[in-house]
Design a protein around this motif. Structure first.
Motif, PDB file in Angstrom:
ATOM      1  N   LYS A 118     -10.064 -19.880 -34.414  1.00 34.87           N
ATOM      2  CA  LYS A 118      -8.840 -19.814 -33.610  1.00 34.87           C
ATOM      3  C   LYS A 118      -9.133 -19.407 -32.167  1.00 34.87           C
ATOM      4  CE  LYS A 118      -6.818 -16.746 -36.178  1.00 34.87           C
ATOM      5  NZ  LYS A 118      -7.967 -16.522 -37.077  1.00 34.87           N
TER       6      LYS A 118
ATOM      7  N   ASP B  94      -4.155 -14.334 -26.977  1.00 41.89           N
ATOM      8  CA  ASP B  94      -5.013 -14.094 -28.139  1.00 41.89           C
ATOM      9  C   ASP B  94      -4.658 -12.747 -28.761  1.00 41.89           C
ATOM     10  OD1 ASP B  94      -6.944 -14.010 -30.059  1.00 41.89           O
ATOM     11  OD2 ASP B  94      -8.652 -14.092 -28.706  1.00 41.89           O
TER      12      ASP B  94
ATOM     13  N   ILE C 142      -2.349 -17.089 -30.497  1.00 43.42           N
ATOM     14  CA  ILE C 142      -3.004 -16.820 -31.769  1.00 43.42           C
ATOM     15  C   ILE C 142      -2.435 -15.536 -32.344  1.00 43.42           C
ATOM     16  CG2 ILE C 142      -5.185 -16.140 -32.852  1.00 43.42           C
ATOM     17  CD1 ILE C 142      -6.593 -17.888 -30.780  1.00 43.42           C
TER      18      ILE C 142
END
Length: 299
Positions: free
Chosen positions: A48, A163, A195
């Motif tokens: 990811k 993230d 993510i």
């Protein structure tokens, strides 16, 4: 006519080490439309963060390409802003200084007054009015992350990349920032790729949720469309929405069972990574509540 979305991920693969090693992920295809909030969910090790780094121009794919606004990514750009788990603020600069530094990098011809006026707009947008002269050491974790969000938004990027930006924060601060991000994205129509390991966070924030199988050789299994309208998503009563449990159960079932057995699932059925299945589990929730599927495995 080109129907390509604002962000188009086309045939992405990433391998490390020897060429004989299996790819971390391969044949990744998906798009993100302008103003859309897209979350990527999958177990640790499926790649990811590597995908996010490729989108940011911080890493190069082994195969494939990422197209943003009809131009292929070939390195970092101020058209793409990244918010990491850590705030990554410059400790010797104030809140105003950190954001002004980004603004002056984006528009080097602007004078100081114009830079600071622009920066001040985004300081106020994230609720930090009055903290302009404080340095990072004087801020709480949540305030530091607000500065990071303001700095990223201040350069008005075509794409905002996040993230797991709230994972290191306590639950109360995390919830407050989720609300802020939801409000800001609604106000600015910012395009976002995020993510997360948090299923509820994805349901709250995302318009669509991309599901990745386990690595190595991870692939996208399907894309879940969040059919809960943005204006009906509120953190305090999200679980009371008629569609909530159907969407949540679908995501958890994928993470617990389907993510590791997806190859068996598609064997003999056919799988085309360029024509991914769009699923809308929320629309099946006619008579809620559904039974909650427990999340038994950590990601």
């Amino acid at each position: 006519m080109d129907n390509r979305p604002l962000i188009s991920v086309e045939g992405l693969a990433r391998r490390f080490g020897d060429t004989g090693q299996p790819a971390v992920f391969e044949n990744i295809w998906f798009g993100i439309d302008k103003g859309e909030f897209c979350c990527l969910i999958g177990h640790s090790g499926c790649g990811k963060t590597t995908i996010l780094n490729v989108l940011a121009g911080l890493d190069s794919p082994s195969d494939g390409a990422v197209i943003v606004d009809n131009r292929e990514i070939d390195g970092p750009s101020l058209d793409r802003a990244v918010i990491f788990q850590g705030h990554a603020l410059l400790p010797w600069l104030s809140v105003m200084g950190n954001i002004s530094f980004a603004v002056s990098s984006r528009w080097p011809a602007w004078d100081r007054a114009r830079v600071q006026d622009h920066a001040r707009r985004f300081i106020e947008l994230v609720g930090l009015k009055g903290a302009e002269n404080k340095r990072p050491s004087q801020l709480s974790g949540g305030m530091k992350q607000r500065v990071g969000i303001a700095r990223a938004l201040s350069i008005q990027p075509k794409m905002l990349l996040m993230d797991e930006p709230f994972s290191a924060l306590d639950a109360l601060t995390r919830g407050m920032l989720q609300d802020e991000v939801l409000r800001i994205c609604a106000d600015t129509q910012q395009t976002v790729f995020m993510i997360t390991h948090d299923v509820d966070e994805a349901i709250l924030l995302a318009d669509k949720i991309v599901l990745m199988t386990n690595g190595p050789g991870a692939k996208i299994a399907e894309i879940v469309v969040n059919t809960m309208p943005r204006h009906e998503r509120h953190r305090n009563d999200l679980h009371q929405h008629p569609q909530y449990y159907a969407i949540r159960n679908h995501l958890v079932e994928f993470l617990v069972n389907r993510s590791r057995a997806f190859d068996k699932e598609i064997a003999g059925v056919g799988y085309d990574p360029r024509r991914l299945k769009l699923v809308k589990p929320g629309l099946s929730a006619v008579n809620p509540p559904a039974e909650v599927v427990p999340l038994r495995h950590t990601l």
